[in-house]
Motif scaffolding. Structure first.
Motif, PDB file in Angstrom:
ATOM      1  N   GLU A  53       0.784  -1.236   0.000  1.00 58.47           N
ATOM      2  CA  GLU A  53       0.000   0.000   0.000  1.00 58.47           C
ATOM      3  C   GLU A  53       0.820   1.292   0.000  1.00 58.47           C
ATOM      4  OE1 GLU A  53      -3.933  -1.899   2.262  1.00 58.47           O
ATOM      5  OE2 GLU A  53      -2.760  -0.391   3.299  1.00 58.47           O
ATOM      6  N   ARG A 100      -2.272   5.617   1.059  1.00 59.89           N
ATOM      7  CA  ARG A 100      -2.147   4.162   0.885  1.00 59.89           C
ATOM      8  C   ARG A 100      -2.723   3.796  -0.475  1.00 59.89           C
ATOM      9  NH1 ARG A 100      -4.296   1.873   6.785  1.00 59.89           N
ATOM     10  NH2 ARG A 100      -3.112   3.392   8.033  1.00 59.89           N
ATOM     11  N   GLU A 102      -4.793   1.797  -2.149  1.00 57.88           N
ATOM     12  CA  GLU A 102      -5.895   0.881  -1.867  1.00 57.88           C
ATOM     13  C   GLU A 102      -6.870   0.913  -3.028  1.00 57.88           C
ATOM     14  OE1 GLU A 102      -6.932  -0.144   1.878  1.00 57.88           O
ATOM     15  OE2 GLU A 102      -6.497   1.780   2.823  1.00 57.88           O
ATOM     16  N   ARG A 108     -12.985   4.547   1.730  1.00 60.40           N
ATOM     17  CA  ARG A 108     -11.617   4.030   1.560  1.00 60.40           C
ATOM     18  C   ARG A 108     -10.970   4.763   0.402  1.00 60.40           C
ATOM     19  NH1 ARG A 108      -9.259  -0.125   3.707  1.00 60.40           N
ATOM     20  NH2 ARG A 108     -11.188  -1.077   4.409  1.00 60.40           N
TER      21      ARG A 108
HETATM   22 MG    MG Z   1      -6.230  -1.078   5.747  1.00 61.09          MG
END
Ligand code: MG
Ligand code: ATP
Length: 412
Positions: A53, A100, A102, A108
């Motif tokens: 990540e 990150r 992701e 998110r």
């Molecule tokens: Mg996580």
């Protein structure tokens, strides 16, 4: 982030800030970039964050640098570097974007904002309890406390965790063929994280798996029991969740998460725990520590979902009937801002018909319009219109200030 959302964001962020400072946590500012090694050592090689990540790149010297994926490692680095950890206690908080790589979805993101608190130099369950009380105070301040719950687990000492990890591996190896691919890989890299798997089949296998409580030693149990006792005394409700582990491999004893059911799979709004071995791992002297980080986007999503109101951007909209009164209005608005700093006062610009100005006032969300015209200027009076009711009065400046002061702010 556009103004409407940024305004709600500010409500949330400043509420959290005031709770943190109310607990006498002090802010530290951390850099966005650190040497990659800080995270590979601090967060752990076998974690999702470090494995897949991080945004890492070589700088001009060929050093590997990363955009920070979290704040704890940087926080330890900076306090250690400035000698603030040895034989001292510290309670600090930080905030800012984390990065990150992701799969982006609701709640998110690849750039997200964390606010985190860390307490150093204190090994007892009292400070763990304080961190949870602090979290709850944050949710209460925001009015979201009835939509979140606290999940709690203990990982025991490092030795206990090692033993448990071994037992878990032994158990899971029997089912290795049925585990999902990630979990199979984690058997050798980060077995505890398998407990956290979102895959149904894996969760079924885990039903019969050994539980961590059977491996926690007496000191660990004592710490945990004392913490539970404190939480009970403080009236902080929690659920014991034996499956709760953290993604980072430096945790021991306490781990916790604040979760909501209102945000689907991205239900964790805050996560933390005790990490007594991290400081030493990063080259300092052994220093007990505990902390948490909350994800502001998720907190904000919950806040919005519950339809909690933030005040409008404008409280008072000042209109000008004729160009020659512009300066008078600007001065009046400044005087009001000086005397009533809590009010948000906007002065109409660009002239135009009063009808259109009042329309703008309405659209701005203001509670009041102040109207200044020829008559008003010559008699040093202004017209105050309450936009909700349409009621209007012509009064002098003293009365105006009194009315605005006592009128509250924002509209229903
Ligand atoms: Mg996580
Ligand atoms: P998750 O299991 O949801 O990936 P995590 O264990 O990776 O979370 P932590 O590293 O503990 O999360 O970060 C603390 C908090 O930061 C989380 O509880 C969450 O609120 C928030 N957070 C983590 N990753 C993201 C992200 N990519 N986008 C938005 N918020 C995030």
């Amino acid at each position: 982030m556009l103004p409407d959302e940024a305004r709600r964001w500010r409500t949330v962020e400043s509420a959290l800030e005031s709770v943190l400072t109310g607990y006498a946590y002090e802010e530290v500012h951390l850099p966005l970039l650190e040497f990659t090694e800080l995270f590979s050592r601090g967060v752990g090689e076998a974690t999702d964050i470090v494995e897949k990540e991080m945004y890492s790149f070589a700088d001009r010297d060929g050093d590997s640098i990363s955009l920070r994926p979290e704040g704890t490692a940087g926080c330890v680095r900076v306090l250690e570097q400035h000698g603030l950890l040895f034989h001292q206690t510290q309670r600090v908080f930080y905030r800012g974007p984390m990065f990150r790589y992701e799969r982006p979805q609701k709640g998110r993101y690849r750039q997200f904002f964390q606010m985190g608190a860390e307490a150093f130099g204190m090994s007892g369950p009292d400070v763990d309890a304080e961190l949870m009380a602090l979290g709850l105070a944050c949710w209460k301040r925001l009015g979201i406390d009835t939509s979140v719950r606290l999940e709690l687990n203990t990982l025991g000492s490092n030795d206990a965790r090692e033993d448990y990890q071994q037992a878990l591996i032994t158990y899971l190896e029997r089912y290795a063929a049925d585990l999902d691919e990630d979990s199979r890989r984690r058997l050798s890299t980060n077995p505890l994280r398998i407990l956290d798997s979102k895959v149904d089949k894996t969760q079924e296998i885990l039903v019969e798996a050994p539980g961590i409580m059977d491996y926690v030693d007496s000191a660990g149990r004592e710490h945990f029991d004392a913490l539970c006792g404190l939480l009970d005394d403080l009236g902080i409700r929690f659920e014991f969740n034996q499956r709760l582990v953290r993604g980072l491999d430096y945790y021991n004893h306490t781990v916790f998460e604040w979760v909501t059911d209102a945000l689907g799979a991205q239900g964790a709004i805050c996560a933390g725990g005790r990490y007594d071995s991290l400081v030493q791992r990063l080259g300092g002297r052994s220093t007990p520590a505990a902390g948490f980080a909350m994800g502001l986007e998720r907190v904000l999503l919950l806040f919005e979902q519950l339809n909690l109101q933030t005040r409008s951007a404008v409280d008072v909209y000042c209109c000008v009937l004729a160009v020659e009164h512009q300066a008078y209005v600007l001065r009046l608005a400044d005087r009001l801002r000086g005397l009533l700093p809590e009010l948000r006062i906007r002065v109409h610009a660009g002239g135009g018909k009063i009808k259109n100005q009042l329309k703008k006032a309405d659209q701005s969300g203001a509670s009041w319009a102040v109207i200044v015209g020829e008559d008003e200027v010559s008699r040093q009076r202004v017209t105050l219109k309450t936009l909700n009711s349409g009621e209007q009065v012509t009064i002098d400046q003293v009365a105006l200030i009194e009315k605005l002061r006592s009128g509250g702010n924002g509209r229903e």
